[in-house]
Design a protein around this motif. Structure first.
Motif, PDB file in Angstrom:
ATOM      1  N   ARG A 144       0.808  -1.227   0.000  1.00  0.00           N
ATOM      2  CA  ARG A 144       0.000   0.000   0.000  1.00  0.00           C
ATOM      3  C   ARG A 144       0.837   1.270   0.000  1.00  0.00           C
ATOM      4  N   LEU A 145       2.150   1.137   0.181  1.00  0.00           N
ATOM      5  CA  LEU A 145       3.017   2.315   0.190  1.00  0.00           C
ATOM      6  C   LEU A 145       3.307   2.776  -1.230  1.00  0.00           C
ATOM      7  N   ASP A 146       3.354   4.084  -1.411  1.00  0.00           N
ATOM      8  CA  ASP A 146       3.692   4.672  -2.703  1.00  0.00           C
ATOM      9  C   ASP A 146       5.141   5.146  -2.629  1.00  0.00           C
ATOM     10  N   LEU A 147       6.072   4.189  -2.796  1.00  0.00           N
ATOM     11  CA  LEU A 147       7.485   4.517  -2.695  1.00  0.00           C
ATOM     12  C   LEU A 147       8.033   4.986  -4.033  1.00  0.00           C
ATOM     13  N   GLU A 148       8.917   5.981  -3.969  1.00  0.00           N
ATOM     14  CA  GLU A 148       9.578   6.463  -5.175  1.00  0.00           C
ATOM     15  C   GLU A 148      10.728   5.526  -5.518  1.00  0.00           C
ATOM     16  N   ARG A 149      11.167   5.597  -6.736  1.00  0.00           N
ATOM     17  CA  ARG A 149      12.299   4.781  -7.165  1.00  0.00           C
ATOM     18  C   ARG A 149      13.514   5.068  -6.275  1.00  0.00           C
ATOM     19  N   GLY A 150      14.115   4.037  -5.723  1.00  0.00           N
ATOM     20  CA  GLY A 150      15.294   4.165  -4.882  1.00  0.00           C
ATOM     21  C   GLY A 150      15.002   4.492  -3.425  1.00  0.00           C
ATOM     22  N   GLU A 151      13.742   4.728  -3.079  1.00  0.00           N
ATOM     23  CA  GLU A 151      13.376   5.047  -1.696  1.00  0.00           C
ATOM     24  C   GLU A 151      13.466   3.766  -0.850  1.00  0.00           C
ATOM     25  N   ARG A 152      14.228   3.853   0.236  1.00  0.00           N
ATOM     26  CA  ARG A 152      14.437   2.678   1.080  1.00  0.00           C
ATOM     27  C   ARG A 152      13.854   2.909   2.474  1.00  0.00           C
ATOM     28  N   GLY A 191      -3.489  -0.694  14.118  1.00  0.00           N
ATOM     29  CA  GLY A 191      -3.165  -1.899  13.364  1.00  0.00           C
ATOM     30  C   GLY A 191      -2.383  -1.649  12.088  1.00  0.00           C
ATOM     31  N   SER A 192      -2.001  -0.418  11.845  1.00  0.00           N
ATOM     32  CA  SER A 192      -1.209  -0.106  10.666  1.00  0.00           C
ATOM     33  C   SER A 192       0.241   0.098  11.099  1.00  0.00           C
ATOM     34  N   PHE A 193       0.979   0.853  10.299  1.00  0.00           N
ATOM     35  CA  PHE A 193       2.378   1.140  10.595  1.00  0.00           C
ATOM     36  C   PHE A 193       2.712   2.567  10.189  1.00  0.00           C
ATOM     37  N   VAL A 194       3.697   3.139  10.856  1.00  0.00           N
ATOM     38  CA  VAL A 194       4.364   4.352  10.397  1.00  0.00           C
ATOM     39  C   VAL A 194       5.656   3.863   9.767  1.00  0.00           C
ATOM     40  N   VAL A 195       5.974   4.399   8.586  1.00  0.00           N
ATOM     41  CA  VAL A 195       7.167   3.952   7.871  1.00  0.00           C
ATOM     42  C   VAL A 195       8.037   5.171   7.550  1.00  0.00           C
ATOM     43  N   ALA A 196       9.265   5.148   8.049  1.00  0.00           N
ATOM     44  CA  ALA A 196      10.237   6.205   7.764  1.00  0.00           C
ATOM     45  C   ALA A 196      11.180   5.684   6.684  1.00  0.00           C
ATOM     46  N   HIS A 221       5.835   8.064   6.004  1.00  0.00           N
ATOM     47  CA  HIS A 221       4.543   7.563   5.535  1.00  0.00           C
ATOM     48  C   HIS A 221       3.695   7.282   6.774  1.00  0.00           C
ATOM     49  N   VAL A 222       2.585   8.027   6.904  1.00  0.00           N
ATOM     50  CA  VAL A 222       1.703   7.862   8.055  1.00  0.00           C
ATOM     51  C   VAL A 222       0.356   7.328   7.573  1.00  0.00           C
ATOM     52  N   SER A 251      -8.486   6.157   5.589  1.00  0.00           N
ATOM     53  CA  SER A 251      -8.989   5.332   4.485  1.00  0.00           C
ATOM     54  C   SER A 251      -8.209   4.030   4.324  1.00  0.00           C
ATOM     55  N   GLY A 252      -7.186   3.830   5.160  1.00  0.00           N
ATOM     56  CA  GLY A 252      -6.404   2.604   5.066  1.00  0.00           C
ATOM     57  C   GLY A 252      -5.152   2.742   4.213  1.00  0.00           C
ATOM     58  N   GLY A 253      -4.973   3.890   3.603  1.00  0.00           N
ATOM     59  CA  GLY A 253      -3.771   4.140   2.812  1.00  0.00           C
ATOM     60  C   GLY A 253      -2.718   4.843   3.651  1.00  0.00           C
ATOM     61  N   PHE A 254      -1.841   5.559   2.960  1.00  0.00           N
ATOM     62  CA  PHE A 254      -0.775   6.280   3.640  1.00  0.00           C
ATOM     63  C   PHE A 254      -0.639   7.675   3.053  1.00  0.00           C
ATOM     64  N   ALA A 255      -0.359   8.637   3.928  1.00  0.00           N
ATOM     65  CA  ALA A 255       0.017   9.980   3.495  1.00  0.00           C
ATOM     66  C   ALA A 255       1.537  10.004   3.455  1.00  0.00           C
ATOM     67  N   ARG A 256       2.075  10.425   2.318  1.00  0.00           N
ATOM     68  CA  ARG A 256       3.530  10.511   2.152  1.00  0.00           C
ATOM     69  C   ARG A 256       3.940  11.955   2.427  1.00  0.00           C
ATOM     70  N   VAL A 257       4.759  12.156   3.450  1.00  0.00           N
ATOM     71  CA  VAL A 257       5.194  13.496   3.834  1.00  0.00           C
ATOM     72  C   VAL A 257       6.716  13.571   3.657  1.00  0.00           C
TER      73      VAL A 257
END
Length: 163
Positions: free
Chosen positions: A14-22, A32-37, A43-44, A48-54
């Protein structure tokens, strides 16, 4: 629960990662979700069950208190408040990444009274410095006169710093 840097497969999908983003750090949330740095953004989870990319350079302030991660975006953008069940290295990663984008932060007095913080931030992938204004409480950031005063202070700051 053993914390890992990689989020579970359903979250990664469900994450919208850019090319090369690790991924650098993850933390489970109370919902029940995750925060992803990642290397370029936080990504918070959204309702709606998705993620906001900040992107890191768009985070004006972030704090960690009593199990809550509080993130305030620049230029009056949204605020994100997420309860983490196990923080892991997310708070430290957020602090390090946000700080790394700051090229200059300058508090200035406005000629008409009040103050403004002028911040110059560079995206973690490089590129041009992006400028933002944070006006003191009680000042209207949409007031054209205040904006003009702040823009003049920014021009002076750019001349002084060579940015």
């Amino acid at each position: 629960m053993r914390l890992t840097r990689r989020p579970p497969a359903p979250v990664r999908d469900r994450l919208d990662l850019e090319r090369g983003e690790r991924t650098l750090a993850t933390a489970p949330t109370r919902g029940g979700s995750f925060v992803v740095a990642t290397t370029t953004a936080l990504h918070v989870p959204t309702v709606s069950g998705g993620f906001a990319r900040v992107p890191w350079e768009r985070i004006d302030q972030a704090s960690w208190k009593d199990g809550w991660l509080h993130v305030h975006e620049t230029a009056g953008g949204p605020e994100h408040h997420v309860r983490l069940t196990e923080a892991g290295s997310v708070p430290e990663t957020v602090r390090e990444r946000v700080t790394a984008t700051v090229v200059v932060s300058h508090n200035a007095r406005l000629p008409g009274g009040g103050g403004v913080r002028i911040a110059g931030r560079r995206p973690s992938g490089g590129g041009d410095v992006r400028w933002s204004f944070v006006f003191e409480s009680g000042l209207d950031p949409d007031d054209p006169g205040l904006r003009a005063q702040a823009e003049q202070l920014l021009e002076d700051l750019r001349r002084q710093t060579g940015l």
